[in-house]
Design an enzyme around this catalytic site. Structure first.
Site: not given
Ligand code: PBG
Length: 329
Positions: A201, A211, A224, A240, A255, A281, A319
């Site tokens: 990730k 968010r 982050k 990882e 991701k 997203s 989505y």
């Molecule tokens: C939270 C999480 C996130 C997403 C899924 N779980 C956002 C982040 O890490 O800030 C993002 C999913 C998306 O953007 O569709 N841990």
């Protein structure tokens, strides 16, 4: 080995007719490949639109059936639940994550009651929907503290498992959490709860609309980057994955999706494990807005999804999953 030479070989011959193009297709999509994310809000009888994500909504528990029915009608194997927690319930330590009456827990119970095992339920393990600072872990002296966070994640995992969650998906990127969660699950007899680790990730700008959807956008302090990965790195993603697999992950997630197809491919080739892609997203919103503005046509959706299969993904979180049969046709 790639052989052949023009003019004896003409690749356009196989492409000439539609029936022939069908025969030489290497990758296809079916509804079996998709996981649908669902956003939850509290209250009653609400289906709330999300400004940054066209055609995606937040549902109250009593309206859930509307979207889960659609998922089942489309033949989707699994949904993923994400809560928009009321601000007044957020605090520094994300304690709402451990409330058995929180939105996710209520949704799991509701879905399992209504649909039994007709559809799988996946839940994130991370604190960001519940913390006032929007981070995935606990903070002490401006640091996200790893081992203390894991203790909370274990309890969040056990709670979600107890409610009936089938697949736990740690998305927090703390070191060692998969192993600790697996151990804790096994100790209380949850050997059959699966772990889908967000192993690779990245700290990405493509999470922006999410968010907004879960209401952590305004509250997130800083970034982050001390736990999510640097998007310049490949080897680190493989390390990882190696660790998470050793610790007991059943499946791994990459991701975001489309900017990281190379990572999906490397993981698949090296580890031979189930690899999932998350079309996040930001990817969704870019494509959807471009279609609405007529910059590209709707076929771009199918193209973007096939790309994941070509790269080697077994399944895709998207989505678009609630409309997948229309898209595939
Ligand atoms: C939270 C999480 C996130 C997403 C899924 N779980 C956002 C982040 O890490 O800030 C993002 C999913 C998306 O953007 O569709 N841990």
């Amino acid at each position: 080995m790639i052989t052949g030479k023009y003019p004896a070989l003409r690749l356009r011959r196989n492409r000439k007719n539609s029936w022939s193009r069908k025969l030489i297709q290497e990758n296809t999509l079916s509804s079996n490949d998709f996981i649908l994310p669902i956003f939850l809000i509290d209250g009653s009888n609400k289906k709330e639109s999300i400004t940054s994500m066209p055609d995606v909504y937040r549902y109250t528990i009593n309206r859930l059936a509307q979207i889960v029915d659609k998922a089942i009608d489309n033949g989707l194997p699994m949904v993923a639940l994400f809560p928009k927690t009321r601000n007044s319930l957020k605090n520094e330590i994300g304690s709402e994550s451990l409330n058995e009456n929180n939105l996710v827990c209520k949704a799991i119970v509701e879905i399992k009651k209504r649909y039994k095992n007709q559809i799988g339920i996946m839940c994130d393990v991370a604190l960001d929907p519940y913390t006032s600072h929007g981070h995935d872990g606990l903070i002490k002296s401006n640091q996200i503290i790893n081992d203390e966070t894991i203790k909370v994640l274990i309890n969040q995992s056990l709670l979600q498992a107890e409610m009936g969650c089938d697949v736990l998906a740690p998305s927090d990127m703390m070191d060692g959490r998969v192993g600790e969660i697996r151990k804790a699950l096994d100790q209380v007899g949850y050997q059959n709860i699966q772990i889908l680790s967000y192993a690779a990730k990245y700290a990405s700008s493509f999470y922006g609309p999410f968010r907004d959807a879960v209401g952590s956008k305004g509250s997130l302090k800083g970034d982050k980057k001390t736990y999510q990965m640097d998007f310049r790195n490949t080897d680190e993603a493989l390390r990882e994955v190696a660790l998470d697999v050793k610790e007991g992950a059943d499946m791994v997630m990459v991701k975001p999706g489309m900017p990281y197809l190379d990572i999906i491919k490397s993981i698949k080739e090296k580890f031979k494990i189930p690899v999932f892609a998350y079309q996040v997203s930001g990817e969704y919103s870019l494509i959807s807005h471009a279609i609405k503005k007529k910059l590209i046509n709707e076929d771009a959706i199918y193209e973007s999804l096939v790309a994941f299969k070509r790269a080697g993904a077994n399944a895709i979180v998207s989505y678009y999953a609630d409309r997948i049969n229309k898209i595939i046709k």
